[in-house]
Design a protein around this motif. Structure first.
Motif, PDB file in Angstrom:
ATOM      1  N   VAL A  26       0.812  -1.216   0.000  1.00  0.00           N
ATOM      2  CA  VAL A  26       0.000   0.000   0.000  1.00  0.00           C
ATOM      3  C   VAL A  26       0.847   1.268   0.000  1.00  0.00           C
ATOM      4  O   VAL A  26       0.336   2.341  -0.317  1.00  0.00           O
ATOM      5  N   HIS A  27       2.126   1.149   0.301  1.00  0.00           N
ATOM      6  CA  HIS A  27       3.003   2.314   0.248  1.00  0.00           C
ATOM      7  C   HIS A  27       3.771   2.414  -1.072  1.00  0.00           C
ATOM      8  O   HIS A  27       4.537   3.349  -1.258  1.00  0.00           O
ATOM      9  N   MET A  28       3.543   1.462  -1.987  1.00  0.00           N
ATOM     10  CA  MET A  28       4.168   1.526  -3.303  1.00  0.00           C
ATOM     11  C   MET A  28       3.495   2.602  -4.149  1.00  0.00           C
ATOM     12  O   MET A  28       2.267   2.760  -4.094  1.00  0.00           O
ATOM     13  N   ALA A  29       4.298   3.298  -4.949  1.00  0.00           N
ATOM     14  CA  ALA A  29       3.743   4.289  -5.872  1.00  0.00           C
ATOM     15  C   ALA A  29       2.831   3.583  -6.873  1.00  0.00           C
ATOM     16  O   ALA A  29       3.159   2.504  -7.368  1.00  0.00           O
ATOM     17  N   GLY A  30       1.682   4.170  -7.110  1.00  0.00           N
ATOM     18  CA  GLY A  30       0.756   3.617  -8.095  1.00  0.00           C
ATOM     19  C   GLY A  30      -0.215   2.583  -7.552  1.00  0.00           C
ATOM     20  O   GLY A  30      -1.116   2.144  -8.272  1.00  0.00           O
ATOM     21  N   PHE A  31      -0.040   2.175  -6.298  1.00  0.00           N
ATOM     22  CA  PHE A  31      -0.979   1.194  -5.729  1.00  0.00           C
ATOM     23  C   PHE A  31      -2.260   1.918  -5.326  1.00  0.00           C
ATOM     24  O   PHE A  31      -2.209   2.982  -4.715  1.00  0.00           O
ATOM     25  N   PRO A  32      -3.429   1.353  -5.674  1.00  0.00           N
ATOM     26  CA  PRO A  32      -4.700   2.030  -5.375  1.00  0.00           C
ATOM     27  C   PRO A  32      -5.075   1.963  -3.898  1.00  0.00           C
ATOM     28  O   PRO A  32      -5.293   0.880  -3.353  1.00  0.00           O
ATOM     29  N   LYS A  33      -5.099   3.110  -3.266  1.00  0.00           N
ATOM     30  CA  LYS A  33      -5.466   3.162  -1.848  1.00  0.00           C
ATOM     31  C   LYS A  33      -6.088   4.511  -1.558  1.00  0.00           C
ATOM     32  O   LYS A  33      -5.918   5.471  -2.300  1.00  0.00           O
ATOM     33  N   LYS A  44     -11.799  -2.451  -3.728  1.00  0.00           N
ATOM     34  CA  LYS A  44     -11.652  -3.763  -4.355  1.00  0.00           C
ATOM     35  C   LYS A  44     -11.568  -3.674  -5.875  1.00  0.00           C
ATOM     36  O   LYS A  44     -10.740  -4.338  -6.481  1.00  0.00           O
ATOM     37  N   GLU A  45     -12.436  -2.871  -6.486  1.00  0.00           N
ATOM     38  CA  GLU A  45     -12.449  -2.758  -7.950  1.00  0.00           C
ATOM     39  C   GLU A  45     -11.108  -2.232  -8.451  1.00  0.00           C
ATOM     40  O   GLU A  45     -10.568  -2.724  -9.437  1.00  0.00           O
ATOM     41  N   ALA A  46     -10.566  -1.228  -7.774  1.00  0.00           N
ATOM     42  CA  ALA A  46      -9.274  -0.656  -8.171  1.00  0.00           C
ATOM     43  C   ALA A  46      -8.156  -1.673  -7.954  1.00  0.00           C
ATOM     44  O   ALA A  46      -7.217  -1.749  -8.752  1.00  0.00           O
ATOM     45  N   LEU A  47      -8.251  -2.459  -6.886  1.00  0.00           N
ATOM     46  CA  LEU A  47      -7.259  -3.502  -6.626  1.00  0.00           C
ATOM     47  C   LEU A  47      -7.257  -4.527  -7.756  1.00  0.00           C
ATOM     48  O   LEU A  47      -6.199  -4.900  -8.264  1.00  0.00           O
ATOM     49  N   LEU A  48      -8.436  -4.970  -8.169  1.00  0.00           N
ATOM     50  CA  LEU A  48      -8.525  -5.965  -9.242  1.00  0.00           C
ATOM     51  C   LEU A  48      -7.982  -5.405 -10.551  1.00  0.00           C
ATOM     52  O   LEU A  48      -7.268  -6.102 -11.284  1.00  0.00           O
ATOM     53  N   ALA A  49      -8.280  -4.140 -10.851  1.00  0.00           N
ATOM     54  CA  ALA A  49      -7.757  -3.501 -12.060  1.00  0.00           C
ATOM     55  C   ALA A  49      -6.232  -3.396 -11.980  1.00  0.00           C
ATOM     56  O   ALA A  49      -5.526  -3.655 -12.963  1.00  0.00           O
ATOM     57  N   TRP A  50      -5.697  -3.027 -10.815  1.00  0.00           N
ATOM     58  CA  TRP A  50      -4.256  -2.923 -10.615  1.00  0.00           C
ATOM     59  C   TRP A  50      -3.602  -4.290 -10.814  1.00  0.00           C
ATOM     60  O   TRP A  50      -2.560  -4.391 -11.464  1.00  0.00           O
TER      61      TRP A  50
END
Length: 62
Positions: A26-33, A44-50
């Motif tokens: 979750v602290h990585m650049a570009g990770f959806p949070k 969840k939707e953003a996680l699945l897309a990522w």
């Protein structure tokens, strides 16, 4: 009704990774949070897309 977001602990369980690894993620650049104060939630939707994008990137590198 299913939750639309995951806490970091739920993210770790969902992905089958450790809690510290989930925090790294979750602290990585570009990770959806979404940060709300000190709390971090992951849509969840953003996680699945990522995950789809990351899987595609990994497949392109091989």
């Amino acid at each position: 009704m299913e939750k639309a977001t995951l806490s970091v602990d739920e993210l770790a369980q969902y992905l089958g990774i450790s809690r510290p690894k989930a925090y790294e993620l979750v602290h990585m650049a570009g990770f959806p949070k979404i940060s709300i104060g000190r709390r971090i939630i992951v849509p969840k939707e953003a996680l699945l897309a990522w995950m789809d994008r990351e899987a595609g990137t990994a497949a392109e590198m091989q």
